[in-house]
Design an enzyme around this catalytic site. Structure first.
Site, PDB file in Angstrom:
ATOM      1  N   ARG A   1      57.948  -2.267 -25.965  1.00 32.24           N
ATOM      2  CA  ARG A   1      57.129  -2.699 -24.829  1.00 32.24           C
ATOM      3  C   ARG A   1      58.006  -3.357 -23.751  1.00 32.24           C
ATOM      4  NH1 ARG A   1      52.011  -5.826 -26.846  1.00 32.24           N
ATOM      5  NH2 ARG A   1      51.426  -5.393 -24.673  1.00 32.24           N
TER       6      ARG A   1
ATOM      7  N   GLU B   1      56.733 -12.874 -39.776  1.00 32.47           N
ATOM      8  CA  GLU B   1      56.252 -12.706 -38.402  1.00 32.47           C
ATOM      9  C   GLU B   1      55.579 -11.339 -38.285  1.00 32.47           C
ATOM     10  OE1 GLU B   1      59.517 -12.762 -35.650  1.00 32.47           O
ATOM     11  OE2 GLU B   1      58.270 -12.133 -33.964  1.00 32.47           O
TER      12      GLU B   1
ATOM     13  N   HIS C   1      57.379 -15.286 -27.680  1.00 33.62           N
ATOM     14  CA  HIS C   1      58.434 -14.990 -26.716  1.00 33.62           C
ATOM     15  C   HIS C   1      58.829 -16.202 -25.881  1.00 33.62           C
ATOM     16  CE1 HIS C   1      57.007 -11.098 -27.904  1.00 33.62           C
ATOM     17  NE2 HIS C   1      55.852 -11.264 -27.286  1.00 33.62           N
TER      18      HIS C   1
ATOM     19  N   TYR D   1      46.255  -2.630 -28.906  1.00 30.74           N
ATOM     20  CA  TYR D   1      46.050  -3.429 -30.117  1.00 30.74           C
ATOM     21  C   TYR D   1      45.046  -2.823 -31.105  1.00 30.74           C
ATOM     22  CZ  TYR D   1      48.618  -6.865 -27.409  1.00 30.74           C
ATOM     23  OH  TYR D   1      49.584  -7.496 -26.672  1.00 30.74           O
TER      24      TYR D   1
ATOM     25  N   ARG E   1      40.172  -6.398 -26.603  1.00 32.66           N
ATOM     26  CA  ARG E   1      41.364  -6.654 -25.789  1.00 32.66           C
ATOM     27  C   ARG E   1      42.303  -5.446 -25.834  1.00 32.66           C
ATOM     28  NH1 ARG E   1      46.447 -10.435 -27.693  1.00 32.66           N
ATOM     29  NH2 ARG E   1      47.607 -10.240 -25.754  1.00 32.66           N
TER      30      ARG E   1
ATOM     31  N   ASN F   1      51.190 -14.449 -36.529  1.00 30.36           N
ATOM     32  CA  ASN F   1      51.236 -13.677 -35.295  1.00 30.36           C
ATOM     33  C   ASN F   1      51.008 -14.687 -34.189  1.00 30.36           C
ATOM     34  OD1 ASN F   1      50.969 -12.089 -33.058  1.00 30.36           O
ATOM     35  ND2 ASN F   1      49.476 -10.677 -33.953  1.00 30.36           N
TER      36      ASN F   1
ATOM     37  N   ALA G   1      51.754 -14.342 -27.548  1.00 32.50           N
ATOM     38  CA  ALA G   1      52.763 -14.512 -26.491  1.00 32.50           C
ATOM     39  C   ALA G   1      53.679 -15.715 -26.731  1.00 32.50           C
ATOM     40  CB  ALA G   1      52.071 -14.638 -25.140  1.00 32.50           C
TER      41      ALA G   1
ATOM     42  N   HIS H   1      53.306  -8.627 -35.728  1.00 35.02           N
ATOM     43  CA  HIS H   1      52.721  -8.202 -34.448  1.00 35.02           C
ATOM     44  C   HIS H   1      52.012  -6.877 -34.662  1.00 35.02           C
ATOM     45  CE1 HIS H   1      54.913 -11.353 -32.421  1.00 35.02           C
ATOM     46  NE2 HIS H   1      55.970 -10.982 -33.116  1.00 35.02           N
TER      47      HIS H   1
ATOM     48  N   PRO I   1      47.361 -17.161 -29.403  1.00 31.33           N
ATOM     49  CA  PRO I   1      46.477 -16.959 -28.258  1.00 31.33           C
ATOM     50  C   PRO I   1      46.041 -15.524 -28.048  1.00 31.33           C
ATOM     51  CG  PRO I   1      48.726 -17.420 -27.538  1.00 31.33           C
ATOM     52  CD  PRO I   1      48.672 -17.699 -29.013  1.00 31.33           C
ATOM     53  N   ASN I   2      44.789 -15.401 -27.667  1.00 30.96           N
ATOM     54  CA  ASN I   2      44.148 -14.141 -27.265  1.00 30.96           C
ATOM     55  C   ASN I   2      43.829 -13.202 -28.432  1.00 30.96           C
ATOM     56  OD1 ASN I   2      44.250 -14.773 -24.394  1.00 30.96           O
ATOM     57  ND2 ASN I   2      46.449 -14.459 -24.572  1.00 30.96           N
TER      58      ASN I   2
END
Ligand code: DQA
Length: 150
Positions: A106, A97, A79, A22, A17, A73, A76, A99, A9-10
């Site tokens: 963070r 994985e 998590h 990012y 964004r 990736n 969210a 990111h 998502p996103n």
């Protein structure tokens, strides 16, 4: 060899964004970078993005018969999603994985990843380059190669 690269998502909004977190690279740019790296390594890739958890799970299941490895990736969902963790564990594909940001530097809720325990490895904090590093890593794993890569 075929590698499936999945984005959650996103991530379709990359470029606009939170560029301070990012970067300015768009998802289309990242796909292009991956295509170039895959060509150099002799890999075929499929590159997808979805905002829906169930679709990600369907795409992980599809990779079982189509792919030799997975790069993900999950945004969210990393998590929050036990279902994604179960999907990755179920397909038994080497999974990296990724990111863009360093999730451990963070907010504390980003320090937990449901994917890390079932992943071959984790790359975070290198921005878009992390995807290219993931391709190198999965190629080295699949070919058991320690030699310098193209
Ligand atoms: C992200 C990190 C996640 O915490 C966040 O929810 C994202 C992007 C990254 O690439 O840095 O959507 O996965």
């Amino acid at each position: 060899m075929h590698i499936t690269i999945l984005n959650g998502p996103n991530l379709n909004l990359l470029g606009t964004r939170q560029p301070e977190v990012y970067g300015a690279t768009t998802l289309a740019d990242i796909e292009h970078m991956c295509q170039r790296k895959a060509q150099a390594l002799g890999l075929e890739i499929e590159f997808n993005q979805t905002n829906h958890e169930g679709v990600l799970i369907d795409q992980i299941h599809a990779a079982r018969s189509e792919s030799d490895g997975l790069i993900i990736n999950a945004g969210a969902y990393t998590h929050t999603s036990v279902a994604l963790m179960d999907a990755v564990a179920s397909v038994s594909l080497p999974t990296v994985e990724v990111h863009l940001s360093n999730i451990h530097a963070r907010e504390s809720f980003r320090h937990t990843s449901f994917l890390s325990p079932v992943a071959l490895g984790l790359i975070c904090g290198f921005g878009a380059t992390g995807y290219v590093m993931a391709l190198d890593g999965i190629w080295a794993h699949l070919t058991a190669a320690d030699s310098p890569r193209p």
